[in-house]
Design a protein around this motif. Structure first.
Motif, PDB file in Angstrom:
ATOM      1  N   ARG A  34     -33.228 -32.712  -2.280  1.00 56.99           N
ATOM      2  CA  ARG A  34     -34.047 -32.256  -1.147  1.00 56.99           C
ATOM      3  C   ARG A  34     -35.386 -32.996  -1.073  1.00 56.99           C
ATOM      4  O   ARG A  34     -36.221 -32.672  -0.223  1.00 56.99           O
ATOM      5  CB  ARG A  34     -34.331 -30.755  -1.258  1.00 56.99           C
ATOM      6  CG  ARG A  34     -33.113 -29.872  -1.330  1.00 56.99           C
ATOM      7  CD  ARG A  34     -32.344 -29.871  -0.021  1.00 56.99           C
ATOM      8  NE  ARG A  34     -31.154 -29.041  -0.101  1.00 56.99           N
ATOM      9  CZ  ARG A  34     -30.960 -27.942   0.613  1.00 56.99           C
ATOM     10  NH1 ARG A  34     -31.851 -27.544   1.474  1.00 56.99           N
ATOM     11  NH2 ARG A  34     -29.842 -27.268   0.471  1.00 56.99           N
ATOM     12  N   GLU A  67     -35.733 -20.944   0.344  1.00 56.09           N
ATOM     13  CA  GLU A  67     -34.299 -20.669   0.311  1.00 56.09           C
ATOM     14  C   GLU A  67     -33.622 -21.378   1.469  1.00 56.09           C
ATOM     15  O   GLU A  67     -34.186 -21.484   2.553  1.00 56.09           O
ATOM     16  CB  GLU A  67     -34.025 -19.172   0.474  1.00 56.09           C
ATOM     17  CG  GLU A  67     -34.190 -18.359  -0.744  1.00 56.09           C
ATOM     18  CD  GLU A  67     -33.722 -16.931  -0.522  1.00 56.09           C
ATOM     19  OE1 GLU A  67     -33.218 -16.359  -1.486  1.00 56.09           O
ATOM     20  OE2 GLU A  67     -33.884 -16.390   0.592  1.00 56.09           O
ATOM     21  N   ASP A  68     -32.410 -21.833   1.211  1.00 57.02           N
ATOM     22  CA  ASP A  68     -31.556 -22.379   2.255  1.00 57.02           C
ATOM     23  C   ASP A  68     -30.211 -21.695   2.097  1.00 57.02           C
ATOM     24  O   ASP A  68     -29.547 -21.860   1.064  1.00 57.02           O
ATOM     25  CB  ASP A  68     -31.423 -23.899   2.108  1.00 57.02           C
ATOM     26  CG  ASP A  68     -30.661 -24.532   3.264  1.00 57.02           C
ATOM     27  OD1 ASP A  68     -30.338 -23.830   4.240  1.00 57.02           O
ATOM     28  OD2 ASP A  68     -30.380 -25.742   3.180  1.00 57.02           O
ATOM     29  N   ASP A  69     -29.843 -20.889   3.061  1.00 52.15           N
ATOM     30  CA  ASP A  69     -28.593 -20.132   3.013  1.00 52.15           C
ATOM     31  C   ASP A  69     -28.500 -19.317   1.719  1.00 52.15           C
ATOM     32  O   ASP A  69     -27.493 -19.348   1.009  1.00 52.15           O
ATOM     33  CB  ASP A  69     -27.396 -21.068   3.168  1.00 52.15           C
ATOM     34  CG  ASP A  69     -26.126 -20.330   3.566  1.00 52.15           C
ATOM     35  OD1 ASP A  69     -26.229 -19.235   4.169  1.00 52.15           O
ATOM     36  OD2 ASP A  69     -25.040 -20.847   3.255  1.00 52.15           O
ATOM     37  N   MET A 108     -30.535 -22.102   7.233  1.00 46.26           N
ATOM     38  CA  MET A 108     -31.881 -22.472   7.646  1.00 46.26           C
ATOM     39  C   MET A 108     -32.851 -22.167   6.502  1.00 46.26           C
ATOM     40  O   MET A 108     -32.801 -21.102   5.894  1.00 46.26           O
ATOM     41  CB  MET A 108     -32.264 -21.709   8.894  1.00 46.26           C
ATOM     42  CG  MET A 108     -33.651 -21.976   9.361  1.00 46.26           C
ATOM     43  SD  MET A 108     -33.902 -21.243  10.981  1.00 46.26           S
ATOM     44  CE  MET A 108     -35.380 -22.065  11.419  1.00 46.26           C
ATOM     45  N   GLU A 109     -33.735 -23.096   6.215  1.00 50.74           N
ATOM     46  CA  GLU A 109     -34.693 -22.932   5.124  1.00 50.74           C
ATOM     47  C   GLU A 109     -35.821 -21.990   5.536  1.00 50.74           C
ATOM     48  O   GLU A 109     -36.309 -22.060   6.662  1.00 50.74           O
ATOM     49  CB  GLU A 109     -35.291 -24.296   4.765  1.00 50.74           C
ATOM     50  CG  GLU A 109     -34.263 -25.272   4.260  1.00 50.74           C
ATOM     51  CD  GLU A 109     -34.741 -26.701   4.284  1.00 50.74           C
ATOM     52  OE1 GLU A 109     -34.043 -27.525   3.679  1.00 50.74           O
ATOM     53  OE2 GLU A 109     -35.773 -27.007   4.898  1.00 50.74           O
TER      54      GLU A 109
END
Length: 152
Positions: free
Chosen positions: A88, A56-58, A1-2
């Motif tokens: 993205r 951040e994503d993961d 999740m971002e």
């Protein structure tokens, strides 16, 4: 999740990678891993007047924003960079970071930034978010200038 968080000096390499990939996408160049961006971001992130955030994503940085306060010729928060990984683009990450930038603006400040005239995606993004081109510019690559924009 971002999620969005404040950037730290330890993010310099990840920020440099996003910067490199995104910049290559709009200039049409190949990314250059030996371009010195890690050192540049380590330096910038250590300055007291620089405000920086990452998405951040993961636990992977996929976008970032940096800005600095200036007092001359007017009180301004100058956006130094807002970059999103090309895979993205169009997912709202730039808009999330733009909201962070606006939330950092003080009552006595205007927002200022420079956009390369050849970066049509960025120009449309900033116009949609209320930025207006000024008459100030400076030379840029490929015979296209950097244009200064304001957000009052």
């Amino acid at each position: 999740m971002e999620h969005v968080r404040r950037a730290v000096v330890a993010d310099a390499a990840a920020i440099a990678a996003v910067h490199r990939e995104s910049r290559a996408a709009y200039y049409g160049d190949a990314p250059d891993a030996s371009d010195g961006r890690e050192a540049m971001w380590e330096h910038l992130l250590g300055l007291p007047d620089v405000v920086a955030h990452v998405v951040e994503d993961d636990h992977v940085v996929v976008a970032f924003l940096s800005a600095r306060r200036r007092r001359s010729p007017e009180a301004a928060l100058e956006m130094l960079a807002l970059y999103v990984l090309p895979d993205r683009f169009g997912r709202g990450l730039g808009t999330r970071l733009h909201r962070v930038f606006v939330s950092e603006l003080r009552a006595d400040e205007v927002g200022v930034l420079e956009v390369w005239e050849g970066n049509h995606r960025a120009i449309q993004f900033y116009r949609r978010h209320g930025w207006t081109a000024t008459t100030t510019s400076r030379p840029g690559p490929y015979d296209k200038p950097f244009i200064t924009y304001r957000l009052a």
